[in-house]
Design a protein around this motif. Sequence first.
Motif, PDB file in Angstrom:
ATOM      1  N   GLY A  12     -25.473 -35.500 -66.770  1.00 58.85           N
ATOM      2  CA  GLY A  12     -24.618 -36.651 -66.492  1.00 58.85           C
ATOM      3  C   GLY A  12     -23.347 -36.608 -67.317  1.00 58.85           C
ATOM      4  N   GLY A  36     -23.932 -32.084 -63.816  1.00 60.70           N
ATOM      5  CA  GLY A  36     -23.900 -33.227 -62.916  1.00 60.70           C
ATOM      6  C   GLY A  36     -23.861 -32.748 -61.482  1.00 60.70           C
ATOM      7  N   ALA A  86     -28.125 -38.383 -67.781  1.00 58.24           N
ATOM      8  CA  ALA A  86     -27.909 -38.769 -66.383  1.00 58.24           C
ATOM      9  C   ALA A  86     -28.713 -40.013 -66.027  1.00 58.24           C
ATOM     10  CB  ALA A  86     -28.290 -37.625 -65.461  1.00 58.24           C
TER      11      ALA A  86
END
Length: 252
Positions: A12, A36, A86
């Motif tokens: 993330g 990501g 994330a």
Amino acid sequence: MKLTGNTIFITGGGSGIGRALAEALHKRGNKVIIAGRRRSHLEAVTAANPGMQAIELDITDPGSIDRVAKTLIANHPELNVLINNAGIMQLDTVAGHIDDTLLTSTMSTNVLGPIRMTSALIEHLKTKNNAIVAYTSSVLAFVPLAVTGIYSATKAALHSYVLSQRFMLRHTGVRVLEIAPPWVRTELLNSQEAEQAMPLDQFIAETMEVLGTEADEILVEGAKQFRANVGPGEHGFVNGFNEQALALFGGT
């Protein structure tokens, strides 16, 4: 946590807290690899931070996690820090019918993803000095926000998992950290302009200060009132409970 000389993988890392953490750690001389699903976001971050690297990852896909883990170990054998950052957050309707797509995507991203990611890298990390597994949870793990009950529940689940994993890894060289942000100005719930939310740069500055200590929980000042809600004796109680359980069921 040692703040320099690491090789760090952050999921993330294309936006929000993940990007800001990646940039702060990159500036301190660490080798940082971000991951990501959105290639355009990853490319924007690496372009703005020469030397930082990126790899595409679908944290909801076990196959993607396995491929990325193998690539990381092969290309970055010195990897010693994993930051599971994330996550997704959406408003939900816990008092009524729950949208199943929202439910499964939130659970897959926020709980299954970080557990799988750590599982894929943990044996490698056990061989490294100054090894860290960190998870970005939330103060909502301790004080749920009812309008986003599923998200809050996933963060509570992640906190519980962290306590178990920290205990079970206590005799290894791997430290398990939990970063529990308060409301921060990020893309989550379109909070970039929310006056009551903590500015992202302030959050990162305070977080880096605590991250550089021996703390297992990385709490900025504004998060402490939420963490205290569950009582200051939680760790001792949980560890004592597990020591007794090991005597009954066996284990290490």
